[in-house]
Design a protein around this motif. Structure first.
Motif, mmCIF file in Angstrom:
data_model
loop_
_atom_site.group_PDB
_atom_site.id
_atom_site.type_symbol
_atom_site.label_atom_id
_atom_site.label_comp_id
_atom_site.label_asym_id
_atom_site.label_seq_id
_atom_site.Cartn_x
_atom_site.Cartn_y
_atom_site.Cartn_z
ATOM 1 N N LYS A 859 0.822 -1.210 0.000
ATOM 2 C CA LYS A 859 0.000 0.000 0.000
ATOM 3 C C LYS A 859 0.860 1.266 0.000
ATOM 4 O O LYS A 859 0.390 2.338 -0.353
ATOM 5 C CB LYS A 859 -0.955 -0.008 1.199
ATOM 6 C CG LYS A 859 -2.024 -1.109 1.146
ATOM 7 C CD LYS A 859 -2.911 -0.957 -0.089
ATOM 8 C CE LYS A 859 -3.979 -2.024 -0.165
ATOM 9 N NZ LYS A 859 -5.091 -1.830 0.749
ATOM 10 N N CYS A 860 2.140 1.150 0.425
ATOM 11 C CA CYS A 860 3.050 2.299 0.328
ATOM 12 C C CYS A 860 3.274 2.667 -1.137
ATOM 13 O O CYS A 860 3.298 3.835 -1.507
ATOM 14 C CB CYS A 860 4.379 1.973 0.991
ATOM 15 S SG CYS A 860 4.268 1.602 2.742
ATOM 16 N N ASP A 861 3.447 1.640 -1.977
ATOM 17 C CA ASP A 861 3.601 1.878 -3.414
ATOM 18 C C ASP A 861 2.329 2.482 -3.999
ATOM 19 O O ASP A 861 2.382 3.328 -4.895
ATOM 20 C CB ASP A 861 3.913 0.570 -4.142
ATOM 21 C CG ASP A 861 5.334 0.087 -3.910
ATOM 22 O OD1 ASP A 861 6.137 0.880 -3.383
ATOM 23 O OD2 ASP A 861 5.628 -1.055 -4.256
ATOM 24 N N VAL A 862 1.162 2.015 -3.501
ATOM 25 C CA VAL A 862 -0.108 2.534 -4.020
ATOM 26 C C VAL A 862 -0.202 4.031 -3.739
ATOM 27 O O VAL A 862 -0.665 4.805 -4.581
ATOM 28 C CB VAL A 862 -1.298 1.771 -3.400
ATOM 29 C CG1 VAL A 862 -2.618 2.340 -3.925
ATOM 30 C CG2 VAL A 862 -1.197 0.283 -3.713
ATOM 31 N N TYR A 863 0.261 4.452 -2.560
ATOM 32 C CA TYR A 863 0.263 5.888 -2.231
ATOM 33 C C TYR A 863 1.124 6.658 -3.235
ATOM 34 O O TYR A 863 0.695 7.668 -3.802
ATOM 35 C CB TYR A 863 0.787 6.091 -0.817
ATOM 36 C CG TYR A 863 0.761 7.540 -0.368
ATOM 37 C CD1 TYR A 863 -0.325 8.047 0.327
ATOM 38 C CD2 TYR A 863 1.818 8.403 -0.654
ATOM 39 C CE1 TYR A 863 -0.352 9.373 0.734
ATOM 40 C CE2 TYR A 863 1.796 9.726 -0.260
ATOM 41 C CZ TYR A 863 0.710 10.203 0.435
ATOM 42 O OH TYR A 863 0.678 11.525 0.821
ATOM 43 N N GLY A 864 2.357 6.169 -3.445
ATOM 44 C CA GLY A 864 3.232 6.843 -4.407
ATOM 45 C C GLY A 864 2.642 6.861 -5.801
ATOM 46 O O GLY A 864 2.793 7.842 -6.535
ATOM 47 N N PHE A 865 1.951 5.763 -6.178
ATOM 48 C CA PHE A 865 1.303 5.729 -7.494
ATOM 49 C C PHE A 865 0.208 6.784 -7.579
ATOM 50 O O PHE A 865 0.046 7.439 -8.619
ATOM 51 C CB PHE A 865 0.716 4.344 -7.750
ATOM 52 C CG PHE A 865 -0.055 4.243 -9.040
ATOM 53 C CD1 PHE A 865 0.594 4.087 -10.257
ATOM 54 C CD2 PHE A 865 -1.440 4.324 -9.042
ATOM 55 C CE1 PHE A 865 -0.113 4.013 -11.444
ATOM 56 C CE2 PHE A 865 -2.160 4.248 -10.222
ATOM 57 C CZ PHE A 865 -1.492 4.097 -11.428
ATOM 58 N N LEU A 925 -9.319 8.674 -8.692
ATOM 59 C CA LEU A 925 -8.586 7.446 -8.408
ATOM 60 C C LEU A 925 -7.235 7.775 -7.768
ATOM 61 O O LEU A 925 -6.806 7.118 -6.808
ATOM 62 C CB LEU A 925 -8.384 6.645 -9.691
ATOM 63 C CG LEU A 925 -7.518 5.378 -9.576
ATOM 64 C CD1 LEU A 925 -8.163 4.380 -8.620
ATOM 65 C CD2 LEU A 925 -7.315 4.747 -10.951
ATOM 66 N N GLY A 926 -6.551 8.797 -8.302
ATOM 67 C CA GLY A 926 -5.275 9.198 -7.719
ATOM 68 C C GLY A 926 -5.415 9.617 -6.266
ATOM 69 O O GLY A 926 -4.590 9.266 -5.428
ATOM 70 N N LEU A 927 -6.492 10.355 -5.943
ATOM 71 C CA LEU A 927 -6.710 10.792 -4.565
ATOM 72 C C LEU A 927 -7.033 9.618 -3.655
ATOM 73 O O LEU A 927 -6.608 9.585 -2.495
ATOM 74 C CB LEU A 927 -7.850 11.814 -4.525
ATOM 75 C CG LEU A 927 -7.542 13.175 -5.162
ATOM 76 C CD1 LEU A 927 -8.785 14.048 -5.190
ATOM 77 C CD2 LEU A 927 -6.419 13.879 -4.403
ATOM 78 N N ILE A 928 -7.776 8.629 -4.180
ATOM 79 C CA ILE A 928 -8.076 7.439 -3.370
ATOM 80 C C ILE A 928 -6.793 6.681 -3.082
ATOM 81 O O ILE A 928 -6.541 6.244 -1.960
ATOM 82 C CB ILE A 928 -9.094 6.536 -4.091
ATOM 83 C CG1 ILE A 928 -10.455 7.249 -4.203
ATOM 84 C CG2 ILE A 928 -9.262 5.212 -3.352
ATOM 85 C CD1 ILE A 928 -11.453 6.502 -5.063
ATOM 86 N N CYS A 929 -5.954 6.512 -4.100
ATOM 87 C CA CYS A 929 -4.687 5.803 -3.907
ATOM 88 C C CYS A 929 -3.790 6.541 -2.909
ATOM 89 O O CYS A 929 -3.043 5.912 -2.162
ATOM 90 C CB CYS A 929 -3.953 5.645 -5.233
ATOM 91 S SG CYS A 929 -4.740 4.510 -6.392
ATOM 92 N N ALA A 930 -3.878 7.879 -2.890
ATOM 93 C CA ALA A 930 -3.044 8.682 -1.998
ATOM 94 C C ALA A 930 -3.733 8.963 -0.677
ATOM 95 O O ALA A 930 -3.417 9.932 0.006
ATOM 96 C CB ALA A 930 -2.659 9.997 -2.688
ATOM 97 N N SER A 931 -4.665 8.107 -0.302
ATOM 98 C CA SER A 931 -5.345 8.258 0.985
ATOM 99 C C SER A 931 -4.355 8.127 2.129
ATOM 100 O O SER A 931 -3.374 7.389 2.052
ATOM 101 C CB SER A 931 -6.443 7.198 1.121
ATOM 102 O OG SER A 931 -6.963 7.189 2.430
ATOM 103 N N GLN A 932 -4.602 8.856 3.217
ATOM 104 C CA GLN A 932 -3.724 8.789 4.374
ATOM 105 C C GLN A 932 -3.789 7.441 5.074
ATOM 106 O O GLN A 932 -2.859 7.046 5.764
ATOM 107 C CB GLN A 932 -4.102 9.900 5.376
ATOM 108 C CG GLN A 932 -3.890 11.305 4.863
ATOM 109 C CD GLN A 932 -2.425 11.658 4.747
ATOM 110 O OE1 GLN A 932 -1.686 11.529 5.712
ATOM 111 N NE2 GLN A 932 -1.990 12.093 3.587
ATOM 112 N N VAL A 933 -4.904 6.729 4.887
ATOM 113 C CA VAL A 933 -5.119 5.456 5.585
ATOM 114 C C VAL A 933 -4.816 4.315 4.621
ATOM 115 O O VAL A 933 -5.458 4.183 3.576
ATOM 116 C CB VAL A 933 -6.572 5.336 6.080
ATOM 117 C CG1 VAL A 933 -6.748 4.089 6.938
ATOM 118 C CG2 VAL A 933 -6.960 6.583 6.857
#
Length: 961
Positions: A859-865, A925-933
């Motif tokens: 999920k760390c990679d998902v945030y960066g994506f 989608l980008g904002l969902i991937c960059a969610s804080q949680v």
């Protein structure tokens, strides 16, 4: 062996002796099965064709009466190959489990026709193709079937519905498409239905209410649209309901109020509207409720207070209004609450601290008033994350905040808080992130800040803080991000800042700081930005390290600074002349000839001594440096010259001073030769792991060579090669291929395919003669990057360092991700090492890197994506420093979305030449991937599904908005 087996198969009908004894079909079938697969760990070594029975073989269980095989369990054994027809001879088999292996090919169409079979588990393999319709045509006793986490495509076969005994169906995480089988709701024995993470679409039709035994239904991360079926409330035994990440709309059916057994209700990431259903509060067994990222509105009902078993409540990203009901103080089991990004109002709900929650997010609302802490709170020993940012809170920061002994993230930014920062902030010994920016705080930075020794990110910008930067801040040895900009701080920059060896980003701009900059700052080897603009610093900028290339904008507004970065040369400094007191060294009277002569002799002799000493010192220095250079070049030559030794793909020399060169395919010789291989002329760039060079092999191929920085790399050749071999297996069309490697204890090289068209960063942010990536090109880059990252995650590889400079564009315009998995070359996988060594690009770093107790996952990679997606769509960097502001891209886009002006964020260079129906869903989608949680971020497989849905929506599906 194989020939013997074939002969046995051909003669099997004739293998009946005069005594009537029949050759054991189970032995024959299993030996045939074994012959067609690879067993790298020799787990099946006990399988011997000469045995009369297989009942003592590994993974085999038999009926004690008949001695016929009833169970074959071979999970997690690294087996590979095709599942052949040998298993069809096991005519008394009830359980077949081959999960978590590497089996490939299409599922055998006859497996389901074994008359006695009850359970088939082929999950977590590499099966591909479609599910044959024959698979389910003759099933008699089949109860459980799992093909989850494979690469199976095509529709769910209609024949599935003929297996009336089915109790569990799990086809999740594949590439299935089409709609649900017409008669799927006729499987009345069904208890579990999991078709999540596929490409299935269409409407979910009525009839699900017939499944009286259904306990779990999961259709998440697909392309379903329309309303949920009204009769779903007829499934009275339902415990888990997950329809998340689809395009479902309308109101939630009222009949769901009958589902009293429900423990988990997950509808996040859809288009549901209406108010929060009142009946949710009557489902007393609920433990998880997630309605986030929909279009719900209205108030949160008081009935939520009835849910005493509720553990997680996620309502973020809706339009809920009003206050949180005080009845929620009765939710005694609640540990996670996320109501951020709504329109909630009222005072801070003090019961939050009374319940003993661990994670609290209420950011992005309209809460107001002061923040009060009760004298005794259950949360003091439990709270780990508290995010109150972007509200309208006022008053001071409570002194009792230091009682939260386990707090790791405290974010109160974007409010109207006043007063001083309490000294008790230093009692937060577990604190990783402290963000008090964009408030009205005054007073000085407390000296106790140095006691927060685990602090990694400190943000106090845009306040009214005054006084000096405390020297004690140098004790925060884990600090990687420091922002004190836009305050009234004064005095010098303490030299203790140079003790922050992990620091990457520093912003001290727009203050009243003065004095010279400590020379020790050049020792900060991980610096990526250091902004001291608009202060009163003076003197020469430090020379060396980051400061040799510091941008002029980072030092502007300091008139007395000098150095090349400010285009202001420093004045020459001449040594003061030596002045001797004549009375101290002569008895001659002052002014006498002998006195003057004697003085001249003394001055002359001292000057001569100084000149002679300087000459000797310089000569010694030149000799020393020459010797060192010869020694270094000799060592480098010994390490590099071996690259051209021999014509094989493996260097043959056993000498420890020579290295081992391995090419996975093709030539192993370099055209330019070893001596010029790593020359400055061949250098392409430098990154967190070292420099990259381009060279050409003898077979004409260009390759890129990464010369690894060895200070923190593994020193064992075996360990190095083992990790490299794992990376070599992770081949995909959207990954930069690893072609080979070179090893010595002092020099390690990785050899990659050369990508000719440069990095995505270059295409987005550097002038390419006016060329701008088209929308179609950007979409393809996003999709290709998602596929490459999804493949890495499937191979159990976490990238850790995803950013636009690590995404390359090949000659056909395809995206290829580079620098993946290099963190495995570190001696231990520690998030702080990773953060300081690799996560050099500010803005891409997932917030859990700041939390010691939170597990680092894909999920760390998902945030960066997610940040990467926003960067591609907007054309802006993740963090941009303006003349008087710092803009964080994800915050900017999220605010624009909240205000209904998200189209303004799309790269203006596209001149409106983009489809809004694609651009806006991608931004979301980008904002969902960059969610804080982390748990709110989708898996990369889900991301690929969603992207393909955005580009190719099903016929008749409502448009994403």
């Amino acid at each position: 062996m194989l020939l013997d087996i074939l002969i046995l198969l051909l003669l099997a009908p004739a293998l009946v002796g005069s005594s009537g004894e029949t050759f054991n079909d189970d032995v024959l079938g299993l030996i045939v099965f074994k012959a067609g697969i690879s067993d790298p760990e020799s787990k099946l070594s006990s399988w011997n064709e000469d045995d009369d029975t297989p009942c003592n073989w590994f993974g085999v269980k038999c009926d004690p009466t008949s001695s016929r095989v009833t169970e074959l369990s071979l999970s997690s054994l690294s087996l590979s190959g095709h599942i052949n027809k040998g298993l069809l001879r096991l005519q008394f088999l009830r359980t077949l489990s081959l999960s978590n292996n590497n089996f490939s090919g299409s599922p055998n169409p006859n497996l389901g026709n074994i008359k006695t079979i009850q359970t088939i588990d082929l999950s977590r393999n590499k099966l591909s193709g479609s599910i044959p319709d024959e698979f389910f045509q003759q099933c008699v006793f089949l109860r459980e079937i799992s093909l989850a986490q494979n690469e199976i495509s095509g529709p769910v076969p209609e024949s599935l519905t003929s297996c009336s005994t089915l109790e569990s169906v799990n086809f999740s995480s594949n590439q299935l498409s089409g709609s649900l089988p017409t008669h799927i709701w006729s499987l009345t024995e069904l208890r579990v239905l999991d078709l999540s993470n596929n490409f299935l679409g269409g409407q979910i039709f009525e009839g699900v209410g017939n499944l009286y035994n259904l306990q779990e239904i999961n259709l998440s991360s697909n392309r379903f649209y329309g309303n949920l079926p009204e009769d779903i409330g007829g499934c009275l035994l339902l415990e888990t309901i997950d329809f998340s990440v689809n395009s479902l709309s309308g109101n939630i059916p009222a009949s769901m109020g009958n589902l009293n057994m429900c423990t988990r209700l997950d509808l996040h990431g859809n288009l549901f509207t209406g108010e929060f259903p009142l009946w949710v509060g009557e489902l007393r067994n609920l433990e998880i409720v997630d309605l986030s990222l929909n279009r719900f509105s209205g108030r949160v009902p008081n009935s939520l207070g009835n849910l005493q078993l509720l553990k997680e409540l996620k309502l973020f990203g809706n339009q809920f209004s009003g206050g949180l009901p005080s009845s929620m103080r009765n939710c005694f089991s609640l540990t996670i609450m996320d109501v951020s990004q709504n329109e909630l109002t009222g005072n801070f709900p003090s019961w939050v601290f009374e319940l003993g929650l661990s994670f609290v997010w209420i950011s992005g609302n309209k809460f107001s008033g002061s923040i009060e802490l009760p004298p005794i709170a259950a949360s003091y020993q439990k709270l780990q994350v508290l995010d109150l940012s972007r509200n309208a809170f006022s008053g001071g920061i409570p002194e009792g905040v230091g009682n939260f002994s386990c707090l790791q993230l405290l974010n109160m930014s974007g409010n109207s808080l006043e007063g001083a920062i309490p000294a008790s902030i230093g009692e937060l010994k577990s604190m990783d992130v402290l963000d008090l920016s964009n408030n009205r705080l005054n007073g000085s930075i407390p000296l106790e800040i140095g006691e927060a020794v685990l602090l990694q990110e400190l943000r106090l910008e845009n306040n009214f803080l005054s006084g000096k930067i405390p020297t004690q801040i140098g004790k925060c040895s884990s600090l990687s991000y420091l922002d004190l900009s836009k305050n009234n701080l004064s005095g010098p920059l303490p030299a203790a800042i140079a003790n922050l060896t992990n620091i990457q980003d520093v912003d001290l701009s727009f203050n009243n700081l003065s004095g010279s900059l400590p020379k020790e700052l050049t020792n900060l080897s991980h610096l990526t930005s250091f902004n001291i603009s608009h202060n009163h610093f003076e003197g020469e900028l430090p020379l060396g390290g980051f400061f040799n290339t510091i941008p002029p904008s980072s030092v502007s507004g300091n008139p007395s600074l000098c150095g090349s970065a400010v285009n202001h040369s420093c004045p020459s400094v001449h040594p003061k002349p030596i002045v001797l007191n004549p009375n101290s060294s002569s008895n001659s009277p002052p002014g006498s000839l002998s006195s003057n002569v004697h003085r001249k002799k003394i001055i002359l002799s001292i000057s001569s001594l100084i000149a002679i000493g300087a000459a000797v010192f310089i000569a010694l220095g030149v000799v020393t440096i020459t010797i060192l250079n010869i020694h270094v070049r000799s060592n480098m030559s010994q390490a590099v010259i071996s690259l051209s030794a021999g014509g094989d793909s493996h260097s043959p020399s056993p000498d420890a001073n020579y290295g081992k060169l391995v090419m996975f395919s093709g030539d192993a010789e370099f055209v330019c030769g070893a001596n010029s291989l790593l020359s400055k002329d061949c250098e392409l760039g430098r990154g967190g792991f070292g420099a990259v060079y381009r060279t050409t092999l003898r077979d004409g191929r260009s390759v890129a060579i990464k010369k690894l920085t060895v200070s923190s790399l593994v020193k064992s050749q075996d360990e190095f090669e083992r990790e490299i071999r794992q990376l070599e297996k992770a081949r995909h069309s959207n990954l930069v291929a690893l072609e080979g490697y070179y090893w010595t204890p002092s020099l390690q090289l990785l050899i990659y395919e050369y990508i000719s068209n440069g990095s995505l960063y270059r295409h987005l942010h550097e002038d390419l003669e006016g060329n701008c990536l088209s929308w179609n090109h950007r979409f393809n880059v996003i999709l290709g990057s998602a596929k490459g990252l999804a493949h890495l995650h499937q191979m159990k590889v976490i990238h850790y360092n995803l950013k636009s400079s690590n995404v390359l564009i090949d000659s056909s315009g395809e995206a290829k991700i580079g620098d993946y998995g290099l963190v495995k070359l570190l001696p231990m996988l520690d998030r702080y090492v990773v953060s300081s060594k690799i996560q050099s690009a500010l803005g891409y770093v997932a917030p859990e890197f700041a939390c010691r107790t939170v597990k680092i996952t894909e999920k760390c990679d998902v945030y960066g994506f997610g940040v990467l997606v926003l960067e591609i769509v907007t054309g802006k960097k993740p963090v941009e420093y303006m003349e008087d502001d710092v803009v964080v891209l994800s915050d900017m886009v999220r605010a624009a979305l909240d205000e209904g002006r998200v189209e303004e964020c799309i790269d203006r260079r596209l001149h409106g030449n983009f489809p809004v129906e694609e651009a806006i869903p991608i931004i979301k989608l980008g904002l969902i991937c960059a969610s804080q949680v982390p748990s709110n971020r989708p898996d990369m497989g889900e991301v690929v599904n969603i992207l393909e849905l955005i580009r190719c929506p099903s016929e008749g599906q409502e448009e994403l908005e």
